[in-house]
Design a protein around this motif. Structure first.
Motif, PDB file in Angstrom:
ATOM      1  N   PRO A   1      41.518 -41.175 -41.164  1.00  0.00           N
ATOM      2  CA  PRO A   1      41.433 -42.640 -41.378  1.00  0.00           C
ATOM      3  C   PRO A   1      41.698 -43.550 -40.488  1.00  0.00           C
ATOM      4  N   GLU A   2      41.179 -44.926 -40.708  1.00  0.00           N
ATOM      5  CA  GLU A   2      41.474 -45.791 -39.584  1.00  0.00           C
ATOM      6  C   GLU A   2      42.966 -46.228 -39.489  1.00  0.00           C
ATOM      7  N   ASP A   3      43.826 -45.938 -40.491  1.00  0.00           N
ATOM      8  CA  ASP A   3      45.348 -46.268 -40.209  1.00  0.00           C
ATOM      9  C   ASP A   3      45.961 -45.227 -39.494  1.00  0.00           C
TER      10      ASP A   3
ATOM     11  N   GLY B   1      41.752 -46.969 -36.063  1.00  0.00           N
ATOM     12  CA  GLY B   1      40.722 -47.957 -36.024  1.00  0.00           C
ATOM     13  C   GLY B   1      40.751 -49.047 -35.056  1.00  0.00           C
ATOM     14  N   GLN B   2      42.036 -49.451 -34.893  1.00  0.00           N
ATOM     15  CA  GLN B   2      42.220 -50.768 -33.626  1.00  0.00           C
ATOM     16  C   GLN B   2      41.749 -50.406 -32.384  1.00  0.00           C
ATOM     17  N   ILE B   3      42.143 -49.170 -31.879  1.00  0.00           N
ATOM     18  CA  ILE B   3      41.947 -48.849 -30.712  1.00  0.00           C
ATOM     19  C   ILE B   3      40.627 -48.458 -30.270  1.00  0.00           C
TER      20      ILE B   3
ATOM     21  N   SER C   1      38.081 -49.540 -32.064  1.00  0.00           N
ATOM     22  CA  SER C   1      37.145 -50.753 -31.975  1.00  0.00           C
ATOM     23  C   SER C   1      37.090 -51.396 -30.556  1.00  0.00           C
ATOM     24  N   LEU C   2      38.243 -51.274 -29.886  1.00  0.00           N
ATOM     25  CA  LEU C   2      38.174 -51.962 -28.498  1.00  0.00           C
ATOM     26  C   LEU C   2      37.439 -51.132 -27.640  1.00  0.00           C
ATOM     27  N   TYR C   3      37.566 -49.763 -27.665  1.00  0.00           N
ATOM     28  CA  TYR C   3      36.851 -49.212 -26.612  1.00  0.00           C
ATOM     29  C   TYR C   3      35.253 -49.142 -27.008  1.00  0.00           C
ATOM     30  N   ASP C   4      34.997 -49.351 -28.167  1.00  0.00           N
ATOM     31  CA  ASP C   4      33.584 -49.545 -28.542  1.00  0.00           C
ATOM     32  C   ASP C   4      33.190 -50.904 -27.911  1.00  0.00           C
ATOM     33  N   ARG C   5      33.938 -52.055 -28.002  1.00  0.00           N
ATOM     34  CA  ARG C   5      33.769 -53.160 -27.239  1.00  0.00           C
ATOM     35  C   ARG C   5      33.359 -53.329 -26.013  1.00  0.00           C
ATOM     36  N   ALA C   6      34.408 -52.658 -25.402  1.00  0.00           N
ATOM     37  CA  ALA C   6      34.322 -52.541 -23.683  1.00  0.00           C
ATOM     38  C   ALA C   6      32.924 -51.915 -23.518  1.00  0.00           C
ATOM     39  N   VAL C   7      32.621 -50.661 -23.878  1.00  0.00           N
ATOM     40  CA  VAL C   7      31.278 -50.149 -23.712  1.00  0.00           C
ATOM     41  C   VAL C   7      30.111 -51.230 -24.024  1.00  0.00           C
TER      42      VAL C   7
ATOM     43  N   LEU D   1      43.269 -52.149 -21.781  1.00  0.00           N
ATOM     44  CA  LEU D   1      42.075 -52.568 -22.648  1.00  0.00           C
ATOM     45  C   LEU D   1      42.842 -53.522 -23.621  1.00  0.00           C
ATOM     46  N   MET D   2      43.943 -53.023 -24.128  1.00  0.00           N
ATOM     47  CA  MET D   2      44.487 -53.878 -25.308  1.00  0.00           C
ATOM     48  C   MET D   2      44.717 -55.228 -24.567  1.00  0.00           C
ATOM     49  N   HIS D   3      45.271 -55.148 -23.648  1.00  0.00           N
ATOM     50  CA  HIS D   3      45.647 -56.676 -22.747  1.00  0.00           C
ATOM     51  C   HIS D   3      44.471 -57.364 -22.655  1.00  0.00           C
TER      52      HIS D   3
END
Length: 238
Positions: free
Chosen positions: A99-101, A171-173, A175-181, A194-196
């Motif tokens: 799950p995302e959480d 889910g949060q992390i 989504s950020l890897y997806d966004r970076a790509v 990446l979070m920063h």
């Protein structure tokens, strides 16, 4: 659900090892990656382990998992061309089953001196704040220098070195890897960066200075010394 994600995809170019990548070098008769895995294997709150590994070393890893009875490994994922790509591959694989959480602790396979207290602290900090970056206080004088001369001496009162685990809600992390790509970024140094980059609030967990990453030959010998100290403490009971 708490998942450990170990990045073990490096080939150890700075180690100058002629045989195996650094994660397979032995300390006290046991590969470094196994020392690292055993901490997560033994921790009661870790429900599963994912490992990102270079495809050519997958079979070697599988033999080690069987030999040392590492039973929590649920996913062995092919690593990519960069650390970011390897972590992203593993996150996507884990997300297909979890799950995302879920809490994911992203850790270096070559940080074998992690302990149960630090694993627990990462999990609790994510539960409370949503993220946890393991840090250690920086005790040396910090300077900036672009050329040969020193440009500035930086006050160290609030300076920490970011280490691992670096822990998040899955889910949060992801989504950020997806966004970076999607933004054509493929080589961020770690998840904290990446979070920063995307303005997410990140919280620190203070870890022991012994939680070193084995990158060079000097690191290897230092790590071996720490193991000897721990072993001696167990023998004399101090």
């Amino acid at each position: 659900m708490n998942i450990a994600l170990l990045f073990a995809g490096g080939i150890g170019t700075r180690m100058n090892s002629r045989a195996l990548p650094k994660q397979f070098l032995e300390i006290h008769g046991k590969p470094i990656i196994i020392h690292t895995l055993e901490h997560f294997e033994a921790h009661p709150d870790i429900d599963g382990i994912a490992i990102a590994i270079l495809p050519e070393y997958r079979q070697h890893l599988m033999k080690l998992l069987k030999r040392y009875e590492i039973e929590k490994v649920r996913w062995v994922v092919d690593g990519g061309k960069t650390g970011q790509e390897s972590r992203h591959n593993a996150l996507k694989t884990v997300a297909a089953d979890c799950p995302e959480d879920a809490i994911v602790l992203i850790h270096d396979g070559v940080r074998p001196l992690i302990d149960a207290k630090l694993i627990s602290a990462n999990i609790e900090t994510v539960r409370e704040h949503g993220s946890a970056i393991t840090c250690t206080k920086f005790n040396e004088t910090v300077v900036s220098s672009e050329h040969e001369h020193i440009d500035d001496v930086i006050p160290r009162d609030h300076i920490y070195a970011a280490q691992a685990p670096q822990s998040f809600r899955l889910g949060q992390i992801l989504s950020l890897y997806d966004r970076a790509v999607a933004e054509d970024e493929h080589d961020t140094i770690d998840s904290c960066s990446l979070m920063h980059r995307y303005g997410e609030k990140i919280y620190r967990v203070v870890g022991p200075r012994s939680n070193i990453k084995i990158t060079t030959a000097e690191d290897f010998y230092l790590c071996r010394t720490f193991f000897e100290i721990i072993e001696n403490q167990q023998i004399v009971g101090t």
